[in-house]
Scaffold this motif. Sequence first.
Motif, mmCIF file in Angstrom:
data_model
loop_
_atom_site.group_PDB
_atom_site.id
_atom_site.type_symbol
_atom_site.label_atom_id
_atom_site.label_comp_id
_atom_site.label_asym_id
_atom_site.label_seq_id
_atom_site.Cartn_x
_atom_site.Cartn_y
_atom_site.Cartn_z
ATOM 1 N N SER A 67 0.822 -1.212 0.000
ATOM 2 C CA SER A 67 0.000 0.000 0.000
ATOM 3 C C SER A 67 0.852 1.257 0.000
ATOM 4 O O SER A 67 1.837 1.336 0.735
ATOM 5 C CB SER A 67 -0.906 0.038 1.241
ATOM 6 N N ARG A 119 -0.310 3.842 1.232
ATOM 7 C CA ARG A 119 -0.839 4.561 2.394
ATOM 8 C C ARG A 119 -0.224 4.016 3.674
ATOM 9 O O ARG A 119 -0.558 2.911 4.121
ATOM 10 C CB ARG A 119 -2.364 4.400 2.414
ATOM 11 N N THR A 158 -3.594 -2.437 4.809
ATOM 12 C CA THR A 158 -2.646 -3.485 4.379
ATOM 13 C C THR A 158 -1.490 -3.579 5.368
ATOM 14 O O THR A 158 -1.072 -4.678 5.755
ATOM 15 C CB THR A 158 -2.123 -3.198 2.960
ATOM 16 N N THR A 181 -6.588 -3.803 -2.670
ATOM 17 C CA THR A 181 -7.193 -4.140 -3.966
ATOM 18 C C THR A 181 -7.408 -2.845 -4.733
ATOM 19 O O THR A 181 -8.101 -1.941 -4.250
ATOM 20 C CB THR A 181 -8.544 -4.858 -3.743
ATOM 21 N N GLY A 198 -14.817 -7.347 -3.577
ATOM 22 C CA GLY A 198 -14.385 -6.219 -4.425
ATOM 23 C C GLY A 198 -13.172 -6.547 -5.283
ATOM 24 O O GLY A 198 -12.557 -5.625 -5.829
ATOM 25 N N GLY A 216 -12.214 -3.430 4.184
ATOM 26 C CA GLY A 216 -11.991 -2.207 4.954
ATOM 27 C C GLY A 216 -11.692 -1.076 4.005
ATOM 28 O O GLY A 216 -11.067 -1.289 2.961
#
Length: 192
Positions: A9, A11, A16, A83, A125, A160
Amino acid sequence: MRIVGISGSPRRGGNTDTLVRRALKLCEKEGAEVEFIPLSGKKIEYCEGCFICKRNDCIKEDDAGEIFDSMEKSDALIIGSPTYFSSVSGRLKSLFDRSLPLRIRDYRLRDKIGGAIAVGGSRNGGQEFAVRDIHNWMLLHEMVVVADRETAHFGGICVGSDPADVLEDRTGLRTVDNLAQRVLDVAGKQLD
Ligand SMILES: Cc1cc2nc3c(=O)[nH]c(=O)nc-3n(C[C@H](O)[C@H](O)[C@H](O)COP(=O)(O)O)c2cc1C
């Protein structure tokens, strides 16, 4: 046993990171030496497809090389991704593409144990597709891919959106724990 966890990630401190850290914590509790590598804040350039790496080191000067050194020194890898459009993050895909020299020069990840984690904002997703992308990368490096155990998932599969949301996904957290346990079990057998 040395287990390296990579969070794909961009972020920092996101879902993650939380999940990969959780898997590593469980492994550490069971006696493994662990290293967490978040790709947030790391510079990972694209592969240009020049194939210089067939014979020489990659000409890119970024953080990929030190990540590959850690991967090579591991017995097992746990790789997580958010994802993104039903696939892995671009940052993780760049790292995957740049790993070509590990494959074409001696299959340096061969026989290492690999497990995957994916988190998405929606249930169903595309987490399973992201996990499959990670598995495909592992398989082409001739790694040994494992899923979770008992809960019948292909890896850690979580839901999430905002950071820390994932802590409320109890079903998903179980798949992460079961994945970590499976990585430990299989890596342990291989080292016996
Ligand atoms: C560019 C982008 C694409 C995304 N695509 C999907 C998707 O296809 N399916 C999904 O469930 N969530 C998708 N999401 C939501 C993220 O997977 C979700 O917010 C996740 O928790 C982010 O993980 P992080 O906190 O580790 O960064 C997307 C988010 C972004 C920024």
